[in-house]
Design an enzyme around this catalytic site. Structure first.
Site, PDB file in Angstrom:
ATOM      1  N   ASN A 238       0.846  -1.197   0.000  1.00 41.01           N
ATOM      2  CA  ASN A 238       0.000   0.000   0.000  1.00 41.01           C
ATOM      3  C   ASN A 238       0.879   1.243   0.000  1.00 41.01           C
ATOM      4  OD1 ASN A 238       0.539   0.829   2.857  1.00 41.01           O
ATOM      5  ND2 ASN A 238      -0.309  -1.214   3.209  1.00 41.01           N
TER       6      ASN A 238
ATOM      7  N   ASP B 265      -4.100  -6.623   5.248  1.00 38.03           N
ATOM      8  CA  ASP B 265      -5.070  -7.530   5.876  1.00 38.03           C
ATOM      9  C   ASP B 265      -5.137  -8.876   5.171  1.00 38.03           C
ATOM     10  OD1 ASP B 265      -6.199  -5.914   7.964  1.00 38.03           O
ATOM     11  OD2 ASP B 265      -7.052  -4.659   6.393  1.00 38.03           O
TER      12      ASP B 265
ATOM     13  N   LYS C 172       8.107 -17.784 -10.914  1.00 34.75           N
ATOM     14  CA  LYS C 172       7.452 -16.591 -11.452  1.00 34.75           C
ATOM     15  C   LYS C 172       6.187 -17.011 -12.213  1.00 34.75           C
ATOM     16  CE  LYS C 172       8.133 -12.871 -14.686  1.00 34.75           C
ATOM     17  NZ  LYS C 172       8.741 -12.585 -15.963  1.00 34.75           N
TER      18      LYS C 172
ATOM     19  N   PHE D   5      -4.276   3.392  14.851  1.00 37.57           N
ATOM     20  CA  PHE D   5      -4.622   4.396  13.852  1.00 37.57           C
ATOM     21  C   PHE D   5      -5.821   3.889  13.079  1.00 37.57           C
ATOM     22  CE2 PHE D   5      -1.637   7.959  13.150  1.00 37.57           C
ATOM     23  CZ  PHE D   5      -0.843   7.759  14.262  1.00 37.57           C
TER      24      PHE D   5
ATOM     25  N   LYS E 166     -13.415   0.771  15.674  1.00 32.83           N
ATOM     26  CA  LYS E 166     -12.098   0.126  15.804  1.00 32.83           C
ATOM     27  C   LYS E 166     -11.565   0.257  17.234  1.00 32.83           C
ATOM     28  CE  LYS E 166     -10.791   0.544  10.990  1.00 32.83           C
ATOM     29  NZ  LYS E 166     -10.108   1.304   9.962  1.00 32.83           N
TER      30      LYS E 166
ATOM     31  N   LYS F 197     -10.979  -3.353  18.946  1.00 30.01           N
ATOM     32  CA  LYS F 197      -9.588  -3.781  19.143  1.00 30.01           C
ATOM     33  C   LYS F 197      -9.113  -3.518  20.574  1.00 30.01           C
ATOM     34  CE  LYS F 197      -8.494  -3.368  14.230  1.00 30.01           C
ATOM     35  NZ  LYS F 197      -7.443  -3.378  13.212  1.00 30.01           N
TER      36      LYS F 197
HETATM   37  N1  CTP Z   1      -3.819  -3.148  11.940  1.00 34.12           N
HETATM   38  C1  CTP Z   1      -3.132  -4.265  12.331  1.00 34.12           C
HETATM   39  N2  CTP Z   1      -3.186  -5.399  11.586  1.00 34.12           N
HETATM   40  C2  CTP Z   1      -3.935  -5.447  10.461  1.00 34.12           C
HETATM   41  C3  CTP Z   1      -4.648  -4.298  10.048  1.00 34.12           C
HETATM   42  C4  CTP Z   1      -4.564  -3.155  10.820  1.00 34.12           C
HETATM   43  O1  CTP Z   1      -2.436  -4.230  13.357  1.00 34.12           O
HETATM   44  N3  CTP Z   1      -3.995  -6.562   9.750  1.00 34.12           N
HETATM   45  C5  CTP Z   1      -3.781  -1.942  12.794  1.00 34.12           C
HETATM   46  C6  CTP Z   1      -3.171  -0.722  12.117  1.00 34.12           C
HETATM   47  O2  CTP Z   1      -1.800  -0.615  12.407  1.00 34.12           O
HETATM   48  C7  CTP Z   1      -3.971   0.415  12.718  1.00 34.12           C
HETATM   49  C8  CTP Z   1      -5.313  -0.194  13.023  1.00 34.12           C
HETATM   50  O3  CTP Z   1      -5.102  -1.612  13.074  1.00 34.12           O
HETATM   51  O4  CTP Z   1      -3.417   0.853  13.934  1.00 34.12           O
HETATM   52  C9  CTP Z   1      -6.387   0.114  12.026  1.00 34.12           C
HETATM   53  O5  CTP Z   1      -5.939  -0.145  10.735  1.00 34.12           O
HETATM   54  P1  CTP Z   1      -6.873   0.122   9.474  1.00 34.12           P
HETATM   55  O6  CTP Z   1      -6.162  -0.320   8.235  1.00 34.12           O
HETATM   56  O7  CTP Z   1      -7.424   1.516   9.548  1.00 34.12           O
HETATM   57  O8  CTP Z   1      -8.111  -0.802   9.782  1.00 34.12           O
HETATM   58  P2  CTP Z   1      -8.411  -2.313   9.629  1.00 34.12           P
HETATM   59  O9  CTP Z   1      -8.494  -2.879  11.008  1.00 34.12           O
HETATM   60  O10 CTP Z   1      -7.503  -2.998   8.672  1.00 34.12           O
HETATM   61  O11 CTP Z   1      -9.894  -2.230   9.027  1.00 34.12           O
HETATM   62  P3  CTP Z   1     -10.363  -1.784   7.565  1.00 34.12           P
HETATM   63  O12 CTP Z   1      -9.213  -2.044   6.646  1.00 34.12           O
HETATM   64  O13 CTP Z   1     -11.534  -2.652   7.326  1.00 34.12           O
HETATM   65  O14 CTP Z   1     -10.719  -0.330   7.673  1.00 34.12           O
END
Ligand code: CTP
Length: 394
Positions: free
Chosen positions: A209, A278, A288, A322, A336, A340
């Site tokens: 990303n 995620d 490859k 975050f 969140k 969490k």
């Molecule tokens: N985070 C994490 N592990 C993941 C995804 C997110 O530890 N697999 C943590 C990020 O570091 C951040 C928080 O969770 O502090 C929220 O991340 P974000 O990408 O906004 O949310 P997600 O939980 O992934 O939810 P979504 O993508 O559905 O918004």
């Protein structure tokens, strides 16, 4: 914080003298007042007018130019300084200070000042490694003077080796951290995650990303300057690791997960600013993947939610997440925070072009689990980090 601080910059005669301009410009952007003293030989390399324009103060060059004022001037600058930075520090000036010689405005001011003095040496490699210079440096270090070691590389004279002025950004960072007097995280252990993670598809491809890591690195630097023992676990970024921080480089979600879980039990504050993937491909292809006539379909499976796991196992730790959102910022962030089991969440709207992902500024809202909210204007990521710790410690 630093608006009242004064740095007296001593510029010596070396080819790197022009780089002092860069450092002064960055310090000015941080509201530091700058007074410049140039040695006679420095004036031969760079015109004092450049330093005067950038520092917005008169540049002091000659101790005897104004017979009536010199005594007042060197004493007043020595008193005014919160820190003295000698850049580039030549073998000559280091030698003079180490021997107690004060025969010009710069060496006199150094001698008369009780402020911390930081030398950023730059000189030819053979001069730098000369035992006399090294002995002088060792002597000054023992007396409490600080040195920012020169880098290695190709020098102006064509030689290759140690002696190149350290990176100007690093010099600026070190000066700012020495000026910092808010030490409210003294002896706290702070773990920060930053940057993206990558999910490999085959030996040449991966998905990731747009996270630059800038927010997490700024948090790590802020925590360090407030006295914390900082561990920064980061996915791939283009940023140089901050000095004075235990830096751990990872690539995948699993690598970040393993390192975070290993460090978690000993931490006081954990801030997860990383943009963790995620999902990962169901299968990693050892070979490859060759192109085919048809469309290519890959299946992605869920990977660890690191922060959720921390929320489940946390004991004494203050846990901060975050929320990167493109819509319904406040509602999603609050969900969140609860899901969490966090103590705080920092919500940022990633659709805003001048704040958020991959830029230097951010505009965030911070929520505490007890319901208090802090809404911040758009500001540098470093200032966001500062406000975050101010909020936690309030
Ligand atoms: N985070 C994490 N592990 C993941 C995804 C997110 O530890 N697999 C943590 C990020 O570091 C951040 C928080 O969770 O502090 C929220 O991340 P974000 O990408 O906004 O949310 P997600 O939980 O992934 O939810 P979504 O993508 O559905 O918004």
């Amino acid at each position: 914080m630093n608006s009242e601080k004064t740095v007296v910059v001593g510029v010596c005669g070396g080819i790197a003298a022009y780089k002092a301009l860069d450092v002064i410009s960055s310090l000015r952007k941080n509201n530091i007042n700058i007074n410049v003293i140039m040695t006679d030989s420095a004036v031969k390399f760079v015109n004092p007018l450049s330093f005067q324009s950038l520092s917005q103060n008169m540049v002091v060059t000659d101790m005897f130019a104004e017979p009536k004022a010199w005594e007042i001037q060197h004493i007043s600058l020595a008193k005014k300084a919160d820190l003295m930075l000698i850049i580039p520090a030549t073998a000559n000036v280091i030698g003079k200070v180490a021997s107690g010689i004060a025969d010009d405005m710069l060496t006199t001011t150094i001698m008369a000042s009780t402020a911390p003095v930081v030398f950023a040496p730059a000189m030819n490699t053979n001069m730098y490694i000369n035992p006399i210079v090294q002995e002088n440096i060792a002597k000054l270090k023992n007396l409490g003077y600080s040195f920012i070691s020169p880098a290695s590389g190709r020098l102006a004279c064509g030689d290759v080796g140690e002696g190149k002025l350290a990176d100007t950004k690093l010099i600026c960072e070190i000066v700012l951290s020495k000026l910092y007097d808010k030490k409210d995280l003294q002896n706290k252990r702070v773990l920060v995650t930053a940057g993206p993670t990558i999910a490999p598809i085959d030996p040449v491809r991966y998905i990731t990303n747009r996270s630059s890591g800038k927010m997490g690195f700024a948090i790590a630097e802020e925590a360090r300057d407030r006295g914390a023992k900082v561990t920064l676990i980061s996915g791939p970024t283009n940023i140089t690791p901050p000095f004075g921080v235990n830096f751990i480089s990872v690539k995948t979600n699993q690598e970040m997960f393993d390192k975070v879980i290993e460090y978690f039990p000993t931490q006081d504050i954990v801030i997860k600013s990383a943009a963790v993937a995620d999902y990962k491909p169901r299968e990693y292809s050892e070979q490859k993947i060759k192109k085919i006539e048809d469309d290519l379909t890959l299946t992605f499976i869920r990977d660890n939610d690191i922060l959720k796991k921390l929320g489940e196992i946390k004991k004494h730790q203050v846990l901060i997440g975050f929320a990167a959102e493109s819509n319904n910022l406040i509602e999603n962030a609050k969900i969140k925070l609860a899901n969490k089991n966090l103590d705080y969440i920092v919500a940022n709207d990633i659709t805003s072009e001048d704040a958020g992902f991959a830029v230097d500024e951010n505009k965030v809202v911070i929520f505490n689990k007890n319901g208090s909210i802090k809404q911040l204007d758009r500001m540098s990521k470093r200032l966001v980090a500062r406000e975050l710790f101010n909020f936690i410690n309030s």
